[in-house]
Design an enzyme around this catalytic site. Structure first.
Site, PDB file in Angstrom:
ATOM      1  N   LYS A   1       0.866  -1.179   0.000  1.00 41.10           N
ATOM      2  CA  LYS A   1       0.000   0.000   0.000  1.00 41.10           C
ATOM      3  C   LYS A   1       0.895   1.218   0.000  1.00 41.10           C
ATOM      4  O   LYS A   1       2.040   1.153   0.456  1.00 41.10           O
ATOM      5  CB  LYS A   1      -0.883   0.020   1.252  1.00 41.10           C
TER       6      LYS A   1
ATOM      7  N   ASP B   1      -6.832   4.104  -4.824  1.00 37.02           N
ATOM      8  CA  ASP B   1      -7.528   3.891  -3.551  1.00 37.02           C
ATOM      9  C   ASP B   1      -8.237   5.226  -3.271  1.00 37.02           C
ATOM     10  O   ASP B   1      -8.445   6.010  -4.215  1.00 37.02           O
ATOM     11  CB  ASP B   1      -6.534   3.507  -2.434  1.00 37.02           C
TER      12      ASP B   1
HETATM   13  O1  2IT Z   1      -7.948  -1.725  -1.187  1.00 33.88           O
HETATM   14  C1  2IT Z   1      -7.788  -2.227  -2.314  1.00 33.88           C
HETATM   15  O2  2IT Z   1      -7.862  -3.434  -2.508  1.00 33.88           O
HETATM   16  C2  2IT Z   1      -7.505  -1.310  -3.427  1.00 33.88           C
HETATM   17  N1  2IT Z   1      -7.456  -0.118  -3.216  1.00 33.88           N
HETATM   18  C3  2IT Z   1      -7.222  -1.841  -4.795  1.00 33.88           C
HETATM   19  C4  2IT Z   1      -5.800  -2.206  -4.943  1.00 33.88           C
HETATM   20  C5  2IT Z   1      -5.384  -2.621  -6.335  1.00 33.88           C
HETATM   21  O3  2IT Z   1      -4.198  -2.917  -6.492  1.00 33.88           O
HETATM   22  O4  2IT Z   1      -6.221  -2.652  -7.252  1.00 33.88           O
END
Ligand code: 2IT
Length: 446
Positions: A124, A164
């Protein structure tokens, strides 16, 4: 392994990192029994290794706003775990972003990604940059400045960021444009959530919300219930709430609320058709308020400073942010005989709310299972990028259905209790944990 001991150590080492500590505690409590049946896990210190990110990049992001003033923010990328694949997870731009928040999200992402059936590790990232009220040019300059630091840490086989909260298709475009300029690499697979004509997957924008409704369908079906004609309370009005409202309406349910930091909208007529399109306009305005909905559609009412969980509904779908539904909200929902609560935001419910749901035998499913359709479709985008082909909406939707079904099955397998109740929190945590733990065991002490 004793959850209490590990938590005491983490609390001493990371005081005040409450979201991170909350996410870890929930997983450890779920897996403790299973873990202790595997002495080889204990010998390899799997839990001690799993709760620490592999690495965290922290960097200064400096950019110039429209008035010519210099602005400084902090950027992060938390590469949490690569046991089952390259690091994968979104970027969050929000004023409250902190190492604790991104560590909680990266930790959750590791298990969520394991549930998708696809080979993706957990990560993240993001920044304390606040997109509210920023011009398009400011957003672009910020994204470019952010990528100036990040480009060296990511790659299609290494770490693949996505959107996100505060990061959507527009931001991914600006980030991707700058990445190519800096890295001189033209592989579209370095980011997901791209536009459909330049490497993006059809249905990726809708996928989190669509997947959540497919999961909710399986959840209700297992309990002998049906989505059709259900009244649904949704929170948020961003990309996830939009996808959820679209699919819920298509499946014959009625969405009666959305919300923002300013309060919530109650629309008894149902939020469908042009009203769902209006959610996109609200979002695009960049003001982070939902009140204008009630001016646009006078049959709706705006409740200032309140949350939608006080509305009597059959299904509650928190789609906004972490800890948006607390113990009192849980009591209210259960007093109103809500059929099911499916967390669509990451850790949308406080630990107290989750404990109350489970203790009462309430049908409840956690975010890492319910919202996994988003990152799963990012995984499908990576596959399409790797084979240099684009799949049709039908192909992507079929795969998304299959994945959400499989996640539901995994939760039932590991979460079924003797009296027939399915503890989806335990199910999702154990299923995700076992996959990551076994991969770590196979790869030695690294
Ligand atoms: O919380 C999540 O799963 C997302 N924001 C998507 C992450 C992604 O790599 O598509």
């Amino acid at each position: 392994m004793k959850t209490k001991d590990i938590m005491a150590r983490l609390q001493a080492k990371y005081p005040g990192e409450n979201e991170y500590l909350q996410a870890v505690q929930e997983v450890l409590e779920s897996i403790e029994d299973v873990y202790n049946q595997h002495p080889e896990f204990e010998r390899a210190k799997i839990v001690e290794r799993m709760v620490e990110p592999d690495r965290i990049f922290t960097f200064r992001v400096t950019w110039v706003d429209d008035r010519g003033e210099v602005q400084t923010n902090t950027g992060y990328r938390v590469q949490f775990n690569s046991a089952i694949g390259p690091y994968k997870g979104g970027l969050r731009f929000h004023r409250a972003v902190s190492p604790s928040m991104l560590k909680f999200l990266g930790f959750e992402q590791t298990f969520k990604n394991a549930l998708t059936t696809l080979p993706m590790g957990g990560a993240k990232g993001g920044s304390d940059f606040d997109p509210a009220g920023k011009s398009n040019e400011e957003i672009m300059r910020f994204c470019q400045a952010f990528m100036l630091e990040l480009w060296n840490c990511i790659g299609p086989d290494q770490d693949i960021p996505a959107g996100d909260v505060g990061v959507g298709g527009r931001e991914i475009g600006y980030l991707y444009g700058m990445y190519k300029k800096l890295a001189r690499q033209y592989n579209t697979g370095v980011l997901t959530g791209k536009g459909a004509t330049w490497g993006g997957s059809i249905l990726r924008p809708e996928a989190t919300g669509f997947g959540a409704l497919y999961f909710t369908h399986y959840l209700l079906e297992k309990a002998g219930k049906d989505l059709k004609n259900c009244k649904i309370a949704v929170s948020g009005f961003g990309n996830v709430a939009w996808g959820a409202a679209t699919k819920a309406t298509e499946l014959g349910a009625k969405v009666v609320t959305i919300s923002g930091p300013d309060g919530y909208i109650y629309d008894p007529a149902g939020i469908s058709g042009e009203k769902i399109d209006y959610m996109l306009e609200l979002r695009a305005s960049g003001n982070d308020v939902c009140q204008p909905y009630a001016e646009e559609f006078p049959e709706a009412t705006f409740y200032e400073g309140k949350k939608p969980w006080e509305v009597k509904c059959d299904i509650a779908l928190p789609c906004a942010t972490q800890n948006e539904l607390n113990g009192d909200d849980a009591d209210m929902l259960m007093a109103n005989k809500t059929l099911c609560v499916a967390e669509v935001s990451n850790m949308g419910c406080t630990a107290e709310a989750v404990d109350k749901f489970i203790a009462a035998g309430q049908l409840f499913a956690p975010g890492k299972a319910v919202n996994a359709g988003g990152v799963a479709t990012s995984g499908l985008e990576m596959t399409q990028n790797a084979i240099r082909l684009s799949w049709s909406a039908k192909e992507v939707d079929e795969k998304l259905h299959y994945i959400m079904h499989s996640i539901h099955e995994q939760c039932v397998k590991y979460g079924k209790t003797d009296d027939g109740y399915v503890n989806y929190v335990k199910g999702a945590n154990i299923a995700g944990f076992m996959k990551v733990a076994n991969a770590m065991m196979a790869q030695g002490i690294v």
